[in-house]
Design a protein around this motif. Structure first.
Motif, PDB file in Angstrom:
ATOM      1  N   GLU A 212      -2.193  28.079  -0.815  1.00 13.83           N
ATOM      2  CA  GLU A 212      -2.501  29.500  -0.827  1.00 13.83           C
ATOM      3  C   GLU A 212      -3.551  29.866   0.212  1.00 13.83           C
ATOM      4  OE1 GLU A 212      -3.634  30.281  -4.812  1.00 13.83           O
ATOM      5  OE2 GLU A 212      -1.645  29.882  -5.657  1.00 13.83           O
ATOM      6  N   ALA A 213      -4.365  28.897   0.604  1.00 12.29           N
ATOM      7  CA  ALA A 213      -5.357  29.156   1.649  1.00 12.29           C
ATOM      8  C   ALA A 213      -4.739  29.056   3.040  1.00 12.29           C
ATOM      9  CB  ALA A 213      -6.513  28.166   1.529  1.00 12.29           C
ATOM     10  N   TYR A 214      -3.625  28.349   3.170  1.00  9.31           N
ATOM     11  CA  TYR A 214      -2.947  28.181   4.465  1.00  9.31           C
ATOM     12  C   TYR A 214      -1.920  29.291   4.692  1.00  9.31           C
ATOM     13  CZ  TYR A 214      -0.399  25.778   8.220  1.00  9.31           C
ATOM     14  OH  TYR A 214       0.194  25.437   9.415  1.00  9.31           O
ATOM     15  N   ALA A 215      -1.121  29.588   3.678  1.00  9.36           N
ATOM     16  CA  ALA A 215      -0.123  30.661   3.738  1.00  9.36           C
ATOM     17  C   ALA A 215      -0.581  31.749   2.777  1.00  9.36           C
ATOM     18  CB  ALA A 215       1.258  30.137   3.372  1.00  9.36           C
ATOM     19  N   MET A 216      -1.525  32.578   3.215  1.00  6.49           N
ATOM     20  CA  MET A 216      -2.183  33.529   2.330  1.00  6.49           C
ATOM     21  C   MET A 216      -1.238  34.637   1.858  1.00  6.49           C
ATOM     22  SD  MET A 216      -5.922  33.904   4.169  1.00  6.49           S
ATOM     23  CE  MET A 216      -6.492  35.013   2.879  1.00  6.49           C
ATOM     24  N   LEU A 261       4.639  28.764   8.979  1.00  2.14           N
ATOM     25  CA  LEU A 261       4.328  29.549   7.784  1.00  2.14           C
ATOM     26  C   LEU A 261       2.834  29.852   7.677  1.00  2.14           C
ATOM     27  CD1 LEU A 261       6.562  27.580   5.237  1.00  2.14           C
ATOM     28  CD2 LEU A 261       7.061  29.793   6.293  1.00  2.14           C
ATOM     29  N   ARG A 262       2.090  29.461   8.677  1.00  6.54           N
ATOM     30  CA  ARG A 262       0.636  29.601   8.617  1.00  6.54           C
ATOM     31  C   ARG A 262       0.223  31.067   8.740  1.00  6.54           C
ATOM     32  NH1 ARG A 262      -3.541  25.553  11.641  1.00  6.54           N
ATOM     33  NH2 ARG A 262      -5.418  26.179  10.509  1.00  6.54           N
ATOM     34  N   GLN A 263      -0.564  31.513   7.766  1.00  6.71           N
ATOM     35  CA  GLN A 263      -1.171  32.839   7.782  1.00  6.71           C
ATOM     36  C   GLN A 263      -2.565  32.731   7.166  1.00  6.71           C
ATOM     37  OE1 GLN A 263       1.779  35.486   5.883  1.00  6.71           O
ATOM     38  NE2 GLN A 263       2.075  36.398   7.902  1.00  6.71           N
ATOM     39  N   THR A 267      -4.652  33.118  12.372  1.00 10.08           N
ATOM     40  CA  THR A 267      -3.494  33.893  12.828  1.00 10.08           C
ATOM     41  C   THR A 267      -3.553  35.370  12.458  1.00 10.08           C
ATOM     42  OG1 THR A 267      -2.227  33.391  10.815  1.00 10.08           O
ATOM     43  CG2 THR A 267      -2.041  31.831  12.655  1.00 10.08           C
ATOM     44  N   LEU A 268      -4.460  35.785  11.573  1.00 12.17           N
ATOM     45  CA  LEU A 268      -4.508  37.151  11.071  1.00 12.17           C
ATOM     46  C   LEU A 268      -5.644  37.938  11.727  1.00 12.17           C
ATOM     47  CD1 LEU A 268      -4.118  36.293   7.279  1.00 12.17           C
ATOM     48  CD2 LEU A 268      -2.315  37.191   8.769  1.00 12.17           C
ATOM     49  N   ALA A 375       2.254  49.432  -2.512  1.00 13.44           N
ATOM     50  CA  ALA A 375       1.935  48.117  -1.955  1.00 13.44           C
ATOM     51  C   ALA A 375       2.759  47.870  -0.693  1.00 13.44           C
ATOM     52  CB  ALA A 375       2.190  47.031  -2.989  1.00 13.44           C
ATOM     53  N   ILE A 376       4.041  48.230  -0.730  1.00 13.38           N
ATOM     54  CA  ILE A 376       4.914  48.028   0.421  1.00 13.38           C
ATOM     55  C   ILE A 376       4.446  48.875   1.602  1.00 13.38           C
ATOM     56  CG2 ILE A 376       7.256  48.363   1.280  1.00 13.38           C
ATOM     57  CD1 ILE A 376       8.245  47.693  -1.548  1.00 13.38           C
ATOM     58  N   THR A 377       4.037  50.129   1.352  1.00 14.40           N
ATOM     59  CA  THR A 377       3.562  51.007   2.419  1.00 14.40           C
ATOM     60  C   THR A 377       2.305  50.442   3.075  1.00 14.40           C
ATOM     61  OG1 THR A 377       4.474  52.959   1.305  1.00 14.40           O
ATOM     62  CG2 THR A 377       2.776  53.324   2.974  1.00 14.40           C
ATOM     63  N   ALA A 378       1.369  49.952   2.270  1.00 13.11           N
ATOM     64  CA  ALA A 378       0.140  49.373   2.815  1.00 13.11           C
ATOM     65  C   ALA A 378       0.445  48.127   3.640  1.00 13.11           C
ATOM     66  CB  ALA A 378      -0.828  49.053   1.681  1.00 13.11           C
ATOM     67  N   ARG A 379       1.326  47.308   3.150  1.00 14.45           N
ATOM     68  CA  ARG A 379       1.680  46.093   3.873  1.00 14.45           C
ATOM     69  C   ARG A 379       2.385  46.421   5.192  1.00 14.45           C
ATOM     70  NH1 ARG A 379       2.203  41.101   1.977  1.00 14.45           N
ATOM     71  NH2 ARG A 379       1.079  40.536   0.068  1.00 14.45           N
ATOM     72  N   GLU A 380       3.247  47.394   5.156  1.00 11.07           N
ATOM     73  CA  GLU A 380       3.951  47.777   6.374  1.00 11.07           C
ATOM     74  C   GLU A 380       2.963  48.271   7.425  1.00 11.07           C
ATOM     75  OE1 GLU A 380       7.902  50.395   7.642  1.00 11.07           O
ATOM     76  OE2 GLU A 380       6.878  50.783   5.746  1.00 11.07           O
ATOM     77  N   ALA A 381       1.980  49.059   6.997  1.00  8.63           N
ATOM     78  CA  ALA A 381       0.971  49.552   7.927  1.00  8.63           C
ATOM     79  C   ALA A 381       0.144  48.402   8.516  1.00  8.63           C
ATOM     80  CB  ALA A 381       0.063  50.551   7.218  1.00  8.63           C
ATOM     81  N   LEU A 382      -0.059  47.356   7.747  1.00  3.06           N
ATOM     82  CA  LEU A 382      -0.849  46.208   8.186  1.00  3.06           C
ATOM     83  C   LEU A 382      -0.033  45.185   8.975  1.00  3.06           C
ATOM     84  CD1 LEU A 382      -2.863  45.706   4.892  1.00  3.06           C
ATOM     85  CD2 LEU A 382      -3.889  46.198   7.134  1.00  3.06           C
ATOM     86  N   GLY A 383       1.277  45.327   8.972  1.00  2.00           N
ATOM     87  CA  GLY A 383       2.119  44.361   9.671  1.00  2.00           C
ATOM     88  C   GLY A 383       2.362  43.094   8.873  1.00  2.00           C
ATOM     89  N   LEU A 384       2.295  43.201   7.553  1.00  2.00           N
ATOM     90  CA  LEU A 384       2.542  42.058   6.671  1.00  2.00           C
ATOM     91  C   LEU A 384       3.949  42.142   6.089  1.00  2.00           C
ATOM     92  CD1 LEU A 384      -0.897  42.018   4.800  1.00  2.00           C
ATOM     93  CD2 LEU A 384      -0.174  40.506   6.673  1.00  2.00           C
TER      94      LEU A 384
END
Length: 413
Positions: A212-216, A261-263, A267-268, A375-384
């Motif tokens: 979870e710390a590698y692929a956040m 898969l690293r995040q 990478t962020l 949640a989806i809207t926030a993630r889309e704005a962040l590029g996640l």
């Protein structure tokens, strides 16, 4: 042609059942004995017994062992002792193998001299270190750095693997290493191997936590990806191997991973990292869910767990409001924080639920909020990632797209 007997007195017949060779006589029925079948062997002196047969002496076993140890230059001290004992036994028992014993003594003496020379110059220590390294590699584990990807030369990532090919993570690969750590309590007083169960338990506990710390971004993990690990074996433990290697791999051994898969912080950007760090607070609370198949199996335990989720949601929304967001994502994240407040109310109601059905209804409503459109809207704005994960072990009722009312508890907002 029959050879006539020599002149002079003839020796009497020796009392056997047949007369001397070359002298047919009549049997009790008046018939002569036939030649050949009952005749005595040619060349026996008249009246002399056959010489006794003497068996060949055996080869001394210690002489053989001394020679083998001498040739292999293995345990020369033992080979030397066996050779000396073998010579004594050969003289006493009349056995064969004197030459082998002498050769074993000579070769073992040379081996002992060479070993003494190697110990005094450090050559033996270098050879032993190389042997330990090779034995450790062959024992079942290996060292691949965090962030590296590889192809395994075996059919799967399970079992023992010691030979892999490091490949770029951008293309197809069998696995991606996300952590390496030493076996806990590796420096125990007895120094002994802790056992397969203890090693597996340590790998289970730490590898899933470190993943979870590698692929956040848990939303970004493909559904067919799971955690695997390589651990020390009983054999490699003897040579100092204590490392556990954690990796991501496909659940289908015939399939491959594509891309890293690293995040994490490498990478962020700052906004993505802050959002996922706040999200990890809630994920950590979900890790404490009671291990039962149904809520009714442990309603009290689930209600206690609900209070932990309430606390996590409060800390998550506070973390989101405390960060200085960029203009492009600020409003989307603020809307999502408000949804988390609504989800917290649902979990508070679950904590006070009167039965399992009531608990599940509030759990389901909260799930639609935390993984809903805000949640989806926030993630889309962040590029996640914007595709919510599926939870096979959770009974969360209707999925995304169902709602009880406009922007109210239980609604998808």
């Amino acid at each position: 042609m029959v050879t006539p007997p020599p002149f002079g007195p003839q020796p009497p017949h020796g009392g056997g059942p047949f007369p001397p060779s070359g002298q047919p006589q009549a049997d009790g029925g008046g018939q002569p004995y036939p030649y050949g079948t009952a005749a005595e062997p040619w060349g026996r002196a008249w009246g002399q017994p056959y010489p006794a047969w003497t068996p060949t002496p055996p080869v001394n076993g210690l002489a053989i062992a001394a020679l083998v140890l001498g040739v292999l230059c293995f345990l020369p001290g033992i080979g030397l002792v066996l050779g000396v004992v073998a010579l004594a036994q050969i003289r006493k028992k009349g056995e064969r193998g004197k030459g082998m014993a002498v050769a074993g003594i000579a070769l073992s003496t040379v081996g002992a001299l060479l070993m003494t020379l190697a110990l005094t110059t450090g050559g033996a220590r270098d050879a032993w270190d190389g042997f330990r390294s090779a034995a450790s590699d062959a024992g079942g584990t290996f060292s691949v750095a965090k962030g590296e990807c590889f192809d395994s030369r075996t059919d799967s990532l399970e079992g023992y693997a010691y030979d892999v090919d490091i490949v770029p993570c951008d293309g197809e690969h069998d696995a991606e290493v996300f952590a390496n750590f030493p076996m806990p309590d590796a420096d125990r007083a007895d120094g002994g191997y802790p056992g397969d169960d203890a090693v597996t338990e340590a790998a289970d506990d730490r590898c899933y936590e470190l993943s979870e710390a590698y692929a956040m971004d848990t939303w970004a993990l493909p559904a067919d990806v799971d955690v695997y690990y390589f651990t020390p074996t009983r054999e490699s433990w003897r040579y100092g191997d204590r490392e556990i290697t954690c990796m991501f791999g496909n659940v289908d051994p015939r399939a491959h991973l594509t891309g890293s898969l690293r995040q994490d912080e490498t990478t962020l950007d700052d906004d993505q990292l802050a959002f996922l760090e706040a999200d990890a607070i809630l994920n950590g609370a979900f890790d404490g869910m009671p291990e039962t198949d149904y809520v009714e199996d442990d309603l009290a335990g689930h209600k206690k767990w609900a209070s932990q989720v309430v606390d996590a949601l409060e800390r998550q929304s506070s973390a989101l409001r405390a960060h200085d967001w960029g203009p492009a994502v600020e409003q989307a994240v603020a809307d999502y924080a408000e949804v988390l407040d609504l989800a917290r109310e649902e979990w508070e109601a679950a904590h006070e639920a009167s039965d399992a059905d009531d608990f599940t209804d509030h759990w389901d409503a909260a799930h639609r909020l935390t993984d809903g459109s805000k949640a989806i809207t926030a993630r889309e704005a962040l590029g996640l990632a914007t595709e919510p994960p599926t939870y096979d072990d959770e009974d969360t009722g209707g999925g995304q797209g169902e709602s009880d009312g406009e922007d109210g508890p239980g609604a998808e907002v």
